[in-house]
Design an enzyme around this catalytic site. Sequence first.
Site, PDB file in Angstrom:
ATOM      1  N   ARG A  52      -2.652  16.106  -8.580  1.00  0.00           N
ATOM      2  CA  ARG A  52      -0.838  15.082  -7.609  1.00  0.00           C
ATOM      3  C   ARG A  52      -1.257  15.823  -6.311  1.00  0.00           C
ATOM      4  O   ARG A  52      -0.352  16.710  -6.808  1.00  0.00           O
ATOM      5  CB  ARG A  52      -0.137  14.273  -8.712  1.00  0.00           C
ATOM      6  N   ALA A 106       8.749  -3.780   9.039  1.00  0.00           N
ATOM      7  CA  ALA A 106       8.717  -2.801   8.365  1.00  0.00           C
ATOM      8  C   ALA A 106       7.298  -1.806   8.562  1.00  0.00           C
ATOM      9  O   ALA A 106       6.421  -1.976   8.795  1.00  0.00           O
ATOM     10  CB  ALA A 106       7.989  -3.852   7.475  1.00  0.00           C
ATOM     11  N   GLU A 141       0.625   7.644   9.880  1.00  0.00           N
ATOM     12  CA  GLU A 141       1.008   7.013   8.134  1.00  0.00           C
ATOM     13  C   GLU A 141       1.369   8.327   8.002  1.00  0.00           C
ATOM     14  O   GLU A 141       1.902   9.163   6.946  1.00  0.00           O
ATOM     15  CB  GLU A 141      -0.423   7.771   8.130  1.00  0.00           C
ATOM     16  N   SER A 151       7.505  12.090  10.642  1.00  0.00           N
ATOM     17  CA  SER A 151       8.040  13.131  10.633  1.00  0.00           C
ATOM     18  C   SER A 151       8.898  13.809   9.798  1.00  0.00           C
ATOM     19  O   SER A 151       9.115  13.950   9.149  1.00  0.00           O
ATOM     20  CB  SER A 151       7.445  14.463  11.586  1.00  0.00           C
ATOM     21  N   GLU A 184       4.000  -3.723   9.907  1.00  0.00           N
ATOM     22  CA  GLU A 184       4.802  -4.983  10.746  1.00  0.00           C
ATOM     23  C   GLU A 184       5.797  -4.856  11.657  1.00  0.00           C
ATOM     24  O   GLU A 184       6.314  -3.807  11.421  1.00  0.00           O
ATOM     25  CB  GLU A 184       5.188  -5.950   8.975  1.00  0.00           C
ATOM     26  N   PRO A 185       6.032  -5.794  12.364  1.00  0.00           N
ATOM     27  CA  PRO A 185       7.249  -5.820  13.540  1.00  0.00           C
ATOM     28  C   PRO A 185       8.482  -5.878  12.944  1.00  0.00           C
ATOM     29  O   PRO A 185       9.386  -4.404  13.594  1.00  0.00           O
ATOM     30  CB  PRO A 185       7.020  -6.445  13.819  1.00  0.00           C
TER      31      PRO A 185
HETATM   32  N1  COS Z   1       1.939   8.053  -5.576  1.00  0.00           N
HETATM   33  C1  COS Z   1       2.583   6.616  -6.078  1.00  0.00           C
HETATM   34  N2  COS Z   1       3.521   6.127  -6.591  1.00  0.00           N
HETATM   35  C2  COS Z   1       4.285   6.302  -5.428  1.00  0.00           C
HETATM   36  C3  COS Z   1       4.669   7.362  -4.693  1.00  0.00           C
HETATM   37  C4  COS Z   1       3.000   8.000  -4.748  1.00  0.00           C
HETATM   38  N3  COS Z   1       3.106   9.410  -3.761  1.00  0.00           N
HETATM   39  N4  COS Z   1       5.534   7.839  -4.142  1.00  0.00           N
HETATM   40  C5  COS Z   1       6.262   6.833  -4.909  1.00  0.00           C
HETATM   41  N5  COS Z   1       5.397   6.306  -5.646  1.00  0.00           N
HETATM   42  C6  COS Z   1       6.051   5.162  -6.450  1.00  0.00           C
HETATM   43  C7  COS Z   1       7.844   5.314  -7.506  1.00  0.00           C
HETATM   44  O1  COS Z   1       7.127   6.201  -8.217  1.00  0.00           O
HETATM   45  C8  COS Z   1       8.217   4.334  -7.319  1.00  0.00           C
HETATM   46  O2  COS Z   1       8.020   4.084  -8.692  1.00  0.00           O
HETATM   47  P1  COS Z   1       8.184   3.385  -9.589  1.00  0.00           P
HETATM   48  O3  COS Z   1       8.352   1.696  -9.212  1.00  0.00           O
HETATM   49  O4  COS Z   1       7.792   3.289 -10.956  1.00  0.00           O
HETATM   50  O5  COS Z   1      10.684   3.841  -9.346  1.00  0.00           O
HETATM   51  C9  COS Z   1       7.827   3.501  -5.940  1.00  0.00           C
HETATM   52  O6  COS Z   1       6.314   4.253  -5.801  1.00  0.00           O
HETATM   53  C10 COS Z   1       9.248   3.364  -5.700  1.00  0.00           C
HETATM   54  O7  COS Z   1       9.539   5.029  -4.549  1.00  0.00           O
HETATM   55  P2  COS Z   1      10.471   4.899  -3.571  1.00  0.00           P
HETATM   56  O8  COS Z   1      11.482   5.049  -4.302  1.00  0.00           O
HETATM   57  O9  COS Z   1      10.098   6.720  -3.579  1.00  0.00           O
HETATM   58  O10 COS Z   1      10.068   4.090  -2.748  1.00  0.00           O
HETATM   59  P3  COS Z   1      10.620   4.244  -1.178  1.00  0.00           P
HETATM   60  O11 COS Z   1      11.118   2.328  -0.963  1.00  0.00           O
HETATM   61  O12 COS Z   1      12.475   4.893  -0.845  1.00  0.00           O
HETATM   62  O13 COS Z   1       9.635   4.936  -0.089  1.00  0.00           O
HETATM   63  C11 COS Z   1       8.305   5.776   1.291  1.00  0.00           C
HETATM   64  C12 COS Z   1       9.339   5.929   0.433  1.00  0.00           C
HETATM   65  C13 COS Z   1       9.968   6.023   2.651  1.00  0.00           C
HETATM   66  C14 COS Z   1       8.777   7.633   1.349  1.00  0.00           C
HETATM   67  C15 COS Z   1       7.536   4.942   1.775  1.00  0.00           C
HETATM   68  O14 COS Z   1       8.308   3.443   1.763  1.00  0.00           O
HETATM   69  C16 COS Z   1       7.192   5.374   2.522  1.00  0.00           C
HETATM   70  O15 COS Z   1       6.007   6.048   2.928  1.00  0.00           O
HETATM   71  N6  COS Z   1       7.189   4.996   4.534  1.00  0.00           N
HETATM   72  C17 COS Z   1       6.151   5.274   4.952  1.00  0.00           C
HETATM   73  C18 COS Z   1       5.090   4.522   5.426  1.00  0.00           C
HETATM   74  C19 COS Z   1       3.880   5.059   5.912  1.00  0.00           C
HETATM   75  O16 COS Z   1       3.284   5.529   6.141  1.00  0.00           O
HETATM   76  N7  COS Z   1       4.192   4.030   6.830  1.00  0.00           N
HETATM   77  C20 COS Z   1       2.836   4.738   8.179  1.00  0.00           C
HETATM   78  C21 COS Z   1       1.769   3.349   8.258  1.00  0.00           C
HETATM   79  S1  COS Z   1       0.356   3.159   7.366  1.00  0.00           S
HETATM   80  S2  COS Z   1      -1.066   4.164   8.835  1.00  0.00           S
END
Ligand code: COS
Length: 391
Positions: free
Chosen positions: A311, A130, A363, A366, A127-128
Amino acid sequence: MVDFTLTDEQKDMREMAHDFAEKEIRPVAWEYDKDGTWPQDIINKAWEVGLMNTHLPEEYGGPGLDYLTGCVIEEEIGWGCSGIGTSLSCNGLATAPVILGGSEETKKKYLGMLTEEPKLASFCLTEPDAGSDVSGMRTTAVKKGDEYVINGTKCFITNGGYADYYTVYAKTDKEAGHRGISAFVVDRELDGVTVDKKEDKLGQRASNTATISFDDVVIPAENLLAEENKGFKLAMMTLDRTRPGVAAMAVGIARAAFEFARDYSKERVQFGVPIAMHQAIQFMIADMATKIEAARLLTWQGAAMLDQGQRNTLASSHAKRFAADSAMEITTDAVQVYGGYGFIKEYPVEKLMRDAKIMQLYEGTSQIQRLVIAREVLMPRRIEEPATATA
Ligand code: COS
């Protein structure tokens, strides 16, 4: 024994994908990039020969290929043009949450739709306000009887302007942070769905990137994927599965730049010899070659772990991070090998440098990959994955 040999089927798929990239994609790639032309003709042909939806299970009409074969294909298509490649592979991202969390009926309907005709689906997470911070999303889904009402705006949506349906993430509990997000399938044709804006991009200009708005969009409750409030995990599980594919595409871009630079360095004469005779150039070419090999191995590892049911969060982020950064370095160096000509649009490498940039952004940037890697390395944790809607 560790064996990196591809099976005969994987080699055949690689050859088919390379042939397609060489004959159907390369001849138009630079032209499509210039005008930002939507590659519908290539999508139709790729669908026809079986180079789209390769990941879809056989029971829904797909070939059910493994992740490693998917990466092998993606590298070749990325070698042809990653903008067109992104358009071809986006269904993989959009359907991963359906495969992971959809009921049998949902899978039959929405996966089957893509194998019956060359249709497209998009993944609506960003989102804009997020991007990296997924939990900060504002889109909401409110349950009313047997339906959900969705409101919000998603941006940077690949294929958004051409998709027939969207997998949309929305807050079902605004106070619960990441534990209040759910995932849904939303049909494009529904009232209140608007394609707002097509972005004019630096690279991957043949791919479509749009903003999609949902204004009181009513969907049936059965379009919920997995359980309510498990959407964040579904998104993370999806990205674990798709990041090796992005890494493979980055390897394809890097390989294309490397090949152009290598060949040019043997033709271009300065100081009386081809520049490939100068050690300064040789070392750049050598570093490019090493990075490509290393990036491919990480990519294959990320994919092979998935195929073995393991995993792969850490391996997936290693692959995406290293392959994306390497593609950026390699394409930048390819421009350097071309010297001033590298900066000119008439020569092939400046497009590749522009295309490579998105690899470090979409996705998960980096920096986000490093965040995931650091957490996995410093604080390894057991992650529970949500059950599917039917389980
Ligand atoms: N698989 C399954 N569950 C996962 C996971 C994974 N790979 N990674 C994290 N989780 C779960 C955690 O276990 C945690 O679970 P609980 O609710 O039981 O505690 C929950 O998700 C939250 O995890 P975390 O604390 O790591 O979340 P954050 O808010 O700190 O966010 C990042 C983690 C920053 C890594 C995540 O928000 C992210 O990947 N952001 C980038 C998004 C992205 O790629 N955007 C591009 C657009 S899509 S084209």
